[in-house]
Design an enzyme around this catalytic site. Sequence first.
Site, short mmCIF file in Angstrom:
data_model
loop_
_atom_site.label_atom_id
_atom_site.label_comp_id
_atom_site.label_asym_id
_atom_site.label_seq_id
_atom_site.Cartn_x
_atom_site.Cartn_y
_atom_site.Cartn_z
N ALA A 137 -2.00 -3.15 -5.27
CA ALA A 137 -2.29 -1.84 -5.88
C ALA A 137 -1.71 -0.73 -5.03
O ALA A 137 -0.64 -0.91 -4.44
CB ALA A 137 -3.79 -1.69 -6.10
N ALA A 140 -2.68 -1.31 -0.82
CA ALA A 140 -2.74 -2.62 -0.19
C ALA A 140 -2.40 -3.72 -1.18
O ALA A 140 -2.38 -3.51 -2.39
CB ALA A 140 -4.17 -2.83 0.31
N LYS A 156 -7.33 -8.29 2.14
CA LYS A 156 -6.66 -7.06 1.69
C LYS A 156 -5.89 -6.47 2.86
O LYS A 156 -6.47 -6.14 3.89
CB LYS A 156 -7.73 -6.08 1.18
CG LYS A 156 -7.22 -4.70 0.84
CD LYS A 156 -8.29 -3.89 0.11
CE LYS A 156 -7.94 -2.42 0.04
NZ LYS A 156 -8.90 -1.64 -0.75
N ASP A 288 -14.20 5.51 -7.55
CA ASP A 288 -12.88 5.12 -8.07
C ASP A 288 -12.99 4.00 -9.11
O ASP A 288 -12.32 2.96 -8.98
CB ASP A 288 -12.03 4.66 -6.87
CG ASP A 288 -10.54 4.74 -7.16
OD1 ASP A 288 -10.17 5.28 -8.23
OD2 ASP A 288 -9.74 4.27 -6.33
#
Length: 459
Positions: A137, A140, A156, A288
């Site tokens: 994304a 990362a 990640k 988010d």
Amino acid sequence: MARVQRREARQRLYRASRIGTTFARIYLGTKTQQFLDRASIESEAQKTKRWSRFHRRSGQQIYAAATELRGFILKGCQFLGARADILPPEYIQALSTLQDQVPPHDFGEIRSQIELELRAPLETVFRDFSKESVAAASLAQVHLAQLPNGEPVAVKVQYPEIEELVHSDLANLRALFKAVGLLERDFDLIPLMEELGHHIPLELDFVHEGINAEKISEFFKDRDDIHVPRIHWETTSRRLLVSDYISGMKISDVEAIDRAGLDRSQIMQSLAEAYCEQIFVHGFFHADPHPGNLMVRPIPGDKTRGQIVFLDFGLAKQLPPDFRKNFLGLVSSLISGDSEAMSANLLDLGFETRDQSRDSLEKISSALIQLSRRLRHQTYLDPEAIKEASQELPRLIRENPIVRIPEHLVLLARVIALLSGLGRTLSVKLDMLALILPYAALGVSRTSPGNETTRPPSE
Ligand SMILES: Nc1ncnc2c1ncn2[C@@H]1O[C@H](COP(=O)(O)OP(=O)(O)OP(=O)(O)O)[C@@H](O)[C@H]1O
Ligand SMILES: [Mg+2]
């Protein structure tokens, strides 16, 4: 040092010009399409086809710019790609892949980055590590790995160059806001800039993200329909986050959700309740919720209901106690239909209209109360529905615009916008007022505004 500064300046200039040309191309394209509309030599079907072609092409151009530039630009485009409630489907199709399917980095680079963070060879920490990323994304990419005890984990890894890019985007954004501020003297953009300037750099610190995840996980420890993957601290650092690997569906994958026999209304209801709980009860929330950050799977042990898995806690917001108290007050006066109390709440929150009068805020409050009653069963707030439900509100706002939106509201507004887009994608309608009511009661009955453990009364 000077060389680094020159490189950064060149990079900033390149990014600004790439954004500028993409925007100009789409803007001029729209004008051309509108001109062709007026020429009216086509049938309605031909017109629709022509617009659809244009939207598809524009979506692809934005996709190309976003995947090339990454950083904050990509984040902005992810946000657009989650707004099925306002953008044509051609854009959603192109931009929704930015939520988790950006072209990944070369594994060699990623391995070096991981080993730098671990200060050890990859093989000594993980029993198995997949070279192919499972998702990538804006900041990362994520790889599936196995701990020595065989547990599957999601690793990640922050992209190597991302910190520099994000800072250069912030500088660009500051310059842009300054320019807009000169043209639009009426609207105060400083709160927006301050909020972004505060939160964006925090997203680059995965230790901060892990702490946020644990905090929110604690809120939901008694609910089986909300889940937060556990963080593995022994291998987590500023640029590396290791958590339980979860296999599930992306929340916007309507086909997969239906195939699994899960109820989309229940999923949306669980998600909306989770947000009410975070915002109203705890004053701390995951800011988010784009579809790449929300997964769904059947609740382990109860296959008939869906469980929401929250991912990516880089962007989270703590509301100051006073703000939360006023926000609760705002919601309860909206529900009870008290426009006088509501305008006082708007004022306390820091809203300002151009003429700075309390009277104008009261009129806006009345219109908002009416609007919320008409849209009671609507989960998504698309402009068409708002236009249909209220001619009054747009007129009032045109006549006397709101010139200042409080900074603490920026991320709340982002959450509402993203959830509205999701409501549209899942095509579910909930009774939002009934859902919020028990939480809004906190605004009336509360005695200690900072109390973290206040819970809504049961219905
Ligand atoms: N614990 C996990 N289990 C399974 N998949 C995961 C997990 N964590 C992340 N992912 C996958 O990796 C993707 C990217 O992770 P994440 O959202 O944390 O990165 P990001 O770059 O911060 O994203 P954003 O662009 O939203 O800021 C997610 O969209 C999801 O598909
Ligand atoms: Mg994400």
